[in-house]
Enzyme design. Sequence first.
Site, PDB file in Angstrom:
ATOM      1  N   LYS A  79       0.947  -1.224  -0.122  1.00  0.00           N
ATOM      2  CA  LYS A  79       0.122   0.012  -0.004  1.00  0.00           C
ATOM      3  C   LYS A  79       0.874   1.365  -0.063  1.00  0.00           C
ATOM      4  CE  LYS A  79      -4.567   1.064   0.512  1.00  0.00           C
ATOM      5  NZ  LYS A  79      -5.537   0.196  -0.267  1.00  0.00           N
ATOM      6  N   GLY A 179     -20.065   6.689   5.345  1.00  0.00           N
ATOM      7  CA  GLY A 179     -19.443   6.998   4.266  1.00  0.00           C
ATOM      8  C   GLY A 179     -19.916   7.025   2.679  1.00  0.00           C
ATOM      9  N   GLY A 181     -18.886   7.901  -0.324  1.00  0.00           N
ATOM     10  CA  GLY A 181     -17.949   8.401  -1.209  1.00  0.00           C
ATOM     11  C   GLY A 181     -17.945   7.454  -2.458  1.00  0.00           C
ATOM     12  N   VAL A 183     -17.141   4.339  -3.025  1.00  0.00           N
ATOM     13  CA  VAL A 183     -17.965   2.945  -3.169  1.00  0.00           C
ATOM     14  C   VAL A 183     -19.189   3.018  -2.454  1.00  0.00           C
ATOM     15  CG1 VAL A 183     -17.565   0.443  -2.188  1.00  0.00           C
ATOM     16  CG2 VAL A 183     -15.542   1.848  -3.039  1.00  0.00           C
ATOM     17  N   GLY A 184     -19.073   3.844  -1.183  1.00  0.00           N
ATOM     18  CA  GLY A 184     -20.444   4.031  -0.589  1.00  0.00           C
ATOM     19  C   GLY A 184     -21.662   4.522  -1.236  1.00  0.00           C
TER      20      GLY A 184
END
Length: 350
Positions: A79, A179, A181, A183-184
Amino acid sequence: MVARPTRLTPPLECVRLHDAESGLDGVIAIHSTTLGPGAGGCRFWSYPSMDQALADAIRLAEGMSYKNALAGLPFGGAKAVLRRPAGDFDRGALFRAFGRAVEDLGGVYVTAEDVGTSVADMQEVASVSRHVAGLPGAEGRAGGDPSPWTARGVFDAMRVAAEFALGRDLAGLTVAVQGTGNVGADLCRRLADAGAHLVIADPDPARRDRLRAILDADVVDVDAIAGVEADIFAPCALGGALDRESVGQLKARLVCGAANNQLASPDIAALLQGRGITYAPDYVVNAGGIISVSAEYLGEDESDVASRVAAIAPRTLALLERAAREGRSPAVVADEMAEEVIAGAERIAA
Ligand code: NAI
């Protein structure tokens, strides 16, 4: 541009990124490369300190090792975490500097989007490095923003988990989404289409109000979302959504969401189990994004992505059933299964 490899606890390697000119400041954490190059997105966030960014990178990289192993992908875990500069900065220059650091690693790390980064950012990376995915793909080929695939996998997993844990279809259930965003928001649309009622929270008014208007969702304060009356809690913001306090407040009987590293600490898994709350492990259900990214990197087709994402729901169900049979937390069972995959590959390589 300075990219100094520093070996920490083996097998983890952390590459410190610092470039005063562009404002690049962060770290690439490579947790494992047993199954293949370390693959994991690039997070761009306002971390108050480098120590916090480093700690997040290490935890997220480890999570990617488990996620990639369990999804059957030929990739290890890694990451990148970049600290967002406080003042004005040239975004393109910053992501090109990051791209040069990725290129310097020669393919040991493959990057893509994560929280705070976009397709445009990855295009900047791609202008200086081959080791990037999440770029617009040709018709029928894997590629582009991985978020819709992540949302699809989470939604499918939630549907089978709801049948398993609540004995119900999603229609008529209330889902609290933390959330809204990339994906949400996509997940919310799928849930609304399936007839679920939504309660949402996001500190960004633009993101949350847009959904309230379209999907007739109830909006609550970010501090209240974990404790609302709901059947399912879907963490889709940052990590650590499940801690002693939030689990104590949960009314939902099922947790299933997109966020990485939802458990603030490993003992939270037992706490959830003790309260009779079914937990669909984060990295099992949110693998859709990395499935898309890895297929793109390997030059595969969208149909390959679709079939691998379709495997997320049955995998989740099998995991929940096994955990219930054995009286153990699904989080513990998932970790064990991923570790077996990695250990098996290590034995073959030895
Ligand atoms: P995003 O940056 O588009 O959305 C995150 C949203 O969470 C933002 O709207 C932000 O305002 C909101 N947020 C921040 N703090 C909050 C809080 N305390 N309460 C409620 N909302 C809060 O990120 P994205 O891409 O949607 O990712 C969401 C989560 O899913 C992250 O944890 C990410 O690591 C994980 N994930 C994302 C994948 C992808 O394909 N984008 C793949 C796998 C995991």
